[in-house]
Structures are given as C-alpha cells and as structure tokens.
Design a protein around this motif. Structure first.
Motif, PDB file in Angstrom:
ATOM      1  N   ARG A  76       0.818  -1.221   0.000  1.00  0.00           N
ATOM      2  CA  ARG A  76       0.000   0.000   0.000  1.00  0.00           C
ATOM      3  C   ARG A  76       0.849   1.267   0.000  1.00  0.00           C
ATOM      4  O   ARG A  76       0.491   2.272  -0.604  1.00  0.00           O
ATOM      5  N   LEU A  77       1.945   1.206   0.713  1.00  0.00           N
ATOM      6  CA  LEU A  77       2.772   2.418   0.826  1.00  0.00           C
ATOM      7  C   LEU A  77       3.899   2.454  -0.186  1.00  0.00           C
ATOM      8  O   LEU A  77       4.563   3.467  -0.354  1.00  0.00           O
ATOM      9  N   ASP A  78       4.110   1.356  -0.831  1.00  0.00           N
ATOM     10  CA  ASP A  78       5.187   1.348  -1.820  1.00  0.00           C
ATOM     11  C   ASP A  78       4.782   2.165  -3.036  1.00  0.00           C
ATOM     12  O   ASP A  78       3.836   1.844  -3.735  1.00  0.00           O
ATOM     13  N   GLY A  79       5.489   3.202  -3.252  1.00  0.00           N
ATOM     14  CA  GLY A  79       5.154   4.063  -4.380  1.00  0.00           C
ATOM     15  C   GLY A  79       4.310   5.250  -3.962  1.00  0.00           C
ATOM     16  O   GLY A  79       3.938   6.083  -4.787  1.00  0.00           O
ATOM     17  N   ARG A  80       4.056   5.331  -2.688  1.00  0.00           N
ATOM     18  CA  ARG A  80       3.258   6.462  -2.197  1.00  0.00           C
ATOM     19  C   ARG A  80       4.102   7.728  -2.179  1.00  0.00           C
ATOM     20  O   ARG A  80       5.280   7.692  -1.900  1.00  0.00           O
ATOM     21  N   VAL A  81       3.464   8.798  -2.445  1.00  0.00           N
ATOM     22  CA  VAL A  81       4.201  10.065  -2.445  1.00  0.00           C
ATOM     23  C   VAL A  81       4.185  10.669  -1.047  1.00  0.00           C
ATOM     24  O   VAL A  81       3.140  10.986  -0.496  1.00  0.00           O
ATOM     25  N   VAL A  82       5.354  10.785  -0.472  1.00  0.00           N
ATOM     26  CA  VAL A  82       5.459  11.363   0.871  1.00  0.00           C
ATOM     27  C   VAL A  82       6.324  12.611   0.814  1.00  0.00           C
ATOM     28  O   VAL A  82       7.465  12.571   0.373  1.00  0.00           O
ATOM     29  N   ASP A  83       5.764  13.678   1.224  1.00  0.00           N
ATOM     30  CA  ASP A  83       6.532  14.927   1.224  1.00  0.00           C
ATOM     31  C   ASP A  83       6.968  15.285  -0.195  1.00  0.00           C
ATOM     32  O   ASP A  83       8.005  15.887  -0.413  1.00  0.00           O
ATOM     33  N   GLY A  84       6.175  14.888  -1.126  1.00  0.00           N
ATOM     34  CA  GLY A  84       6.504  15.235  -2.512  1.00  0.00           C
ATOM     35  C   GLY A  84       7.471  14.257  -3.148  1.00  0.00           C
ATOM     36  O   GLY A  84       7.956  14.481  -4.244  1.00  0.00           O
ATOM     37  N   ARG A  85       7.751  13.171  -2.437  1.00  0.00           N
ATOM     38  CA  ARG A  85       8.695  12.198  -3.002  1.00  0.00           C
ATOM     39  C   ARG A  85       8.085  10.807  -2.958  1.00  0.00           C
ATOM     40  O   ARG A  85       7.480  10.427  -1.967  1.00  0.00           O
ATOM     41  N   GLU A  86       8.313  10.075  -3.984  1.00  0.00           N
ATOM     42  CA  GLU A  86       7.782   8.709  -4.012  1.00  0.00           C
ATOM     43  C   GLU A  86       8.683   7.781  -3.207  1.00  0.00           C
ATOM     44  O   GLU A  86       9.831   7.540  -3.554  1.00  0.00           O
ATOM     45  N   ILE A  87       8.139   7.258  -2.179  1.00  0.00           N
ATOM     46  CA  ILE A  87       8.943   6.380  -1.321  1.00  0.00           C
ATOM     47  C   ILE A  87       8.874   4.938  -1.805  1.00  0.00           C
ATOM     48  O   ILE A  87       7.934   4.551  -2.493  1.00  0.00           O
ATOM     49  N   THR A  88       9.830   4.179  -1.408  1.00  0.00           N
ATOM     50  CA  THR A  88       9.862   2.765  -1.792  1.00  0.00           C
ATOM     51  C   THR A  88       9.869   1.899  -0.536  1.00  0.00           C
ATOM     52  O   THR A  88      10.787   1.974   0.262  1.00  0.00           O
ATOM     53  N   VAL A  89       8.866   1.113  -0.388  1.00  0.00           N
ATOM     54  CA  VAL A  89       8.772   0.265   0.802  1.00  0.00           C
ATOM     55  C   VAL A  89       9.018  -1.192   0.428  1.00  0.00           C
ATOM     56  O   VAL A  89       8.416  -1.706  -0.500  1.00  0.00           O
ATOM     57  N   GLN A  90       9.874  -1.808   1.143  1.00  0.00           N
ATOM     58  CA  GLN A  90      10.170  -3.230   0.885  1.00  0.00           C
ATOM     59  C   GLN A  90      10.698  -3.881   2.157  1.00  0.00           C
ATOM     60  O   GLN A  90      11.150  -3.208   3.064  1.00  0.00           O
ATOM     61  N   PHE A  91      10.665  -5.156   2.191  1.00  0.00           N
ATOM     62  CA  PHE A  91      11.137  -5.876   3.381  1.00  0.00           C
ATOM     63  C   PHE A  91      12.650  -5.735   3.516  1.00  0.00           C
ATOM     64  O   PHE A  91      13.373  -5.789   2.536  1.00  0.00           O
ATOM     65  N   ALA A  92      13.059  -5.572   4.742  1.00  0.00           N
ATOM     66  CA  ALA A  92      14.499  -5.435   4.979  1.00  0.00           C
ATOM     67  C   ALA A  92      15.186  -6.770   4.778  1.00  0.00           C
ATOM     68  O   ALA A  92      14.754  -7.797   5.283  1.00  0.00           O
ATOM     69  N   LYS A  93      16.240  -6.733   4.049  1.00  0.00           N
ATOM     70  CA  LYS A  93      16.971  -7.982   3.785  1.00  0.00           C
ATOM     71  C   LYS A  93      18.035  -8.207   4.843  1.00  0.00           C
ATOM     72  O   LYS A  93      18.191  -9.268   5.391  1.00  0.00           O
ATOM     73  N   TYR A  94      18.788  -7.181   5.103  1.00  0.00           N
ATOM     74  CA  TYR A  94      19.848  -7.310   6.106  1.00  0.00           C
ATOM     75  C   TYR A  94      19.379  -6.655   7.400  1.00  0.00           C
ATOM     76  O   TYR A  94      18.553  -5.785   7.396  1.00  0.00           O
ATOM     77  N   GLY A  95      19.914  -7.093   8.458  1.00  0.00           N
ATOM     78  CA  GLY A  95      19.531  -6.500   9.732  1.00  0.00           C
ATOM     79  C   GLY A  95      19.494  -7.514  10.837  1.00  0.00           C
ATOM     80  O   GLY A  95      19.856  -8.673  10.668  1.00  0.00           O
ATOM     81  N   PRO A  96      19.075  -7.092  11.997  1.00  0.00           N
ATOM     82  CA  PRO A  96      19.031  -7.969  13.158  1.00  0.00           C
ATOM     83  C   PRO A  96      18.019  -9.086  13.010  1.00  0.00           C
ATOM     84  O   PRO A  96      18.178 -10.168  13.539  1.00  0.00           O
ATOM     85  N   ARG A 116      -1.213 -15.650  -4.920  1.00  0.00           N
ATOM     86  CA  ARG A 116      -0.931 -14.534  -5.802  1.00  0.00           C
ATOM     87  C   ARG A 116       0.139 -14.908  -6.801  1.00  0.00           C
ATOM     88  O   ARG A 116       1.042 -15.681  -6.515  1.00  0.00           O
ATOM     89  N   SER A 117       0.083 -14.384  -7.923  1.00  0.00           N
ATOM     90  CA  SER A 117       1.088 -14.699  -8.948  1.00  0.00           C
ATOM     91  C   SER A 117       2.470 -14.325  -8.420  1.00  0.00           C
ATOM     92  O   SER A 117       3.437 -15.029  -8.574  1.00  0.00           O
ATOM     93  N   ARG A 118       2.536 -13.221  -7.801  1.00  0.00           N
ATOM     94  CA  ARG A 118       3.839 -12.751  -7.339  1.00  0.00           C
ATOM     95  C   ARG A 118       3.776 -12.584  -5.838  1.00  0.00           C
ATOM     96  O   ARG A 118       3.199 -11.662  -5.311  1.00  0.00           O
ATOM     97  N   SER A 119       4.383 -13.490  -5.158  1.00  0.00           N
ATOM     98  CA  SER A 119       4.382 -13.397  -3.704  1.00  0.00           C
ATOM     99  C   SER A 119       5.146 -12.153  -3.280  1.00  0.00           C
ATOM    100  O   SER A 119       4.763 -11.448  -2.372  1.00  0.00           O
ATOM    101  N   ARG A 120       6.223 -11.952  -3.929  1.00  0.00           N
ATOM    102  CA  ARG A 120       7.047 -10.806  -3.536  1.00  0.00           C
ATOM    103  C   ARG A 120       6.341  -9.519  -3.905  1.00  0.00           C
ATOM    104  O   ARG A 120       5.526  -9.448  -4.788  1.00  0.00           O
ATOM    105  N   SER A 121       6.695  -8.528  -3.202  1.00  0.00           N
ATOM    106  CA  SER A 121       6.064  -7.232  -3.474  1.00  0.00           C
ATOM    107  C   SER A 121       6.461  -6.759  -4.871  1.00  0.00           C
ATOM    108  O   SER A 121       7.611  -6.821  -5.242  1.00  0.00           O
ATOM    109  N   PRO A 122       5.525  -6.339  -5.589  1.00  0.00           N
ATOM    110  CA  PRO A 122       5.784  -5.870  -6.962  1.00  0.00           C
ATOM    111  C   PRO A 122       6.436  -4.506  -6.972  1.00  0.00           C
ATOM    112  O   PRO A 122       5.794  -3.500  -6.730  1.00  0.00           O
ATOM    113  N   TYR A 123       7.718  -4.501  -7.214  1.00  0.00           N
ATOM    114  CA  TYR A 123       8.402  -3.207  -7.236  1.00  0.00           C
ATOM    115  C   TYR A 123       8.054  -2.474  -8.515  1.00  0.00           C
ATOM    116  O   TYR A 123       8.711  -2.611  -9.522  1.00  0.00           O
TER     117      TYR A 123
END
Length: 257
Positions: A76-96, A116-123
């Motif tokens: 839902r938030l992937d590609g949303r415009v925040v503060d005039g900028r399109e943000i990209t939301v995705q699962f963190a790959k690296y991290g704790p 769903r055809s594409r389990s992964r989030s459609p970038y």
DNA sequence: GTTGAGCGTT
C-alpha cells in the motif's frame, strides 16, 4: 516527538522490519509513523542518521508486529508520495531480524489463502527497471557522501589491522618499518597540507610569485626536508615540559602540535 | 543552504 530508537531496539523478537527508501531527507519517524501505523501495528521506526551532521540518510526502517500487516503496508505504501517524493517500501533484507524473515517467510505468510502470482512485493519502479541502471546511479552516489564513507572506512582501521596481522610474525620489525613508512607517508601529506601558505607563512603574499616559479615541483625541498627530518622527528623532544611549572608561553605548546 | 543509491541504533 519521536520516541523511536531512543533506547535502542525495543523488541525485535517478533517484529518484521521494512525498509523505506527514497524518502526525503527531512522526513522523520513521526511523519512515517501515522502513515505506516494506519496499515498495521508499528512496533518501532528507526531512521539512520549521520553521526556528525545528524541528518537523515534518506531511508527508514519500519518494524511491524505482524507480517501480514507489513506486507500490506509494503503494497500500500510502496510508491506512495510522501513529502513530494515517491517512497519505496520493501522488506528489509539485512539487519538484526533478517534471519527471522527468511525463517518466517513473511512474504508467503498470507492470512487469506489467496494465491498470488507474485508473492514478492511488486516493485513497480519507473520504467527504468533496467539492469545496468544501477551502475550509472552508483556513480552519482559518491558526491557528498564520499567523505563520509572515507571517514567511516578510516575509522574501522581495516587496512591497518590487516597489515598488522600479515606481519604478526615480527611485530617489532614490522611495526618499526611500517611505522616509519607510514609516518613518512603521513608526513608527506602533512607537508602537502603545510604547503598551504595560509597559516604557515604569515606573510607570503608579498612574494608568492617568485617563490612559486622557483619551486614548481618542490622536489628539492622535499628531499631536504625528508633527509633532515626523517631520522627521528618524534624522537626529539625539545620541549622538556616542566610538569610542575607552567610554560611561560602556552601558545608555543600549541604551535608544536 | 546542497545530495538520491541503499539496508539499521541505545
């Protein structure tokens, strides 16, 4: 205000981290919290900031309590415009909790048995989903963060350690040699910097042209300086600093270093 | 006061 990240990671035992990219440098966790919280339970939001400047680096980490919610937010938030900028939301790959992500497989963890055809989030990035695009982009990256990375790298002392280990057989010898060479190199740089007739020469503006023409390369002085100072520049302790008595001219001590 | 690929802290 944002109380996120104030006391470190609160609880990452059952949280799913989401990486938010392409956000503005002024966007804060408080700005993202309501947005992400709307789609699920946000446990914590962390935005890496620069150590020196304290400015945002342009991306944030949003931790959700449930994977389904996280996934939802991503879509839902992937590609949303925040503060005039399109943000990209995705699962963190690296991290704790990267391990958990692989284990839990949040991507396929769907409450609704909806295949769903594409389990992964459609970038759905711009049509610039090319492959070599990254190369050309990476280049621009080294513009204002180059020094930051440089500093960071230096701080790690990676090279230094590696070298030390290489010559661990003879630390003394290697150290002496390495130190000498290192010092030489460093002094070289120092010399280069000192070359700046800004504060070294109090009044070189009167005669800068002739001197410059005289020493275009600076090789002559270089050798001279090296020969005269190479032996033991630090060994010499001209300032027999009287611990008990204070120096008559404290400024002198400052100038020394 | 700038910047725009990426993966994180008390």
């Amino acid at each position: 205000m944002s109380h996120f990240g104030r006391s470190g990671p609160p609880d990452i035992t059952d949280t799913y981290s989401l990486l938010v990219l392409n956000i503005t440098f002024r966007t804060t966790a408080d700005d993202l919290f309501p947005l992400f919280d709307k789609y699920g339970k946000v446990v914590d939001i962390f935005i890496p900031k620069d150590r020196r400047t304290g400015d945002s680096r342009g991306f944030a980490f949003v931790r959700y309590k449930y994977a389904d919610e996280a996934q939802k937010a991503v879509e839902r938030l992937d590609g949303r415009v925040v503060d005039g900028r399109e943000i990209t939301v995705q699962f963190a790959k690296y991290g704790p909790n990267a391990e958990k992500i692989q284990k839990g497989r949040i991507i396929e963890s769907f409450p609704r048995s909806r295949h769903r055809s594409r389990s992964r989030s459609p970038y759905r990035r711009h049509r610039d989903d090319h492959y070599k695009d990254r190369d050309y982009r990476r280049r621009s990256r080294s513009r204002s963060y180059d020094r930051y990375e440089r500093d960071r790298y230096r701080g790690k002392d990676k090279d230094y350690r590696r070298r030390s280990r290489s010559h661990s057989a003879s630390p003394d010898y290697s150290r002496g040699r390495g130190r000498g060479r290192y010092d030489d190199d460093r002094r070289s740089v120092s010399r280069s910097m000192s070359a700046s007739p800004a504060r070294r020469s109090p009044s070189p503006r009167k005669s800068t042209s002739p001197r410059k023409a005289s020493l275009p390369r600076g090789e002559s002085p270089d050798r001279r300086v090296r020969d005269g100072r190479s032996p033991s520049p630090r060994s010499v302790s001209p300032r027999g600093r009287p611990a008990g008595s204070r120096s008559p001219s404290p400024r002198n001590s400052d100038v020394d270093e």
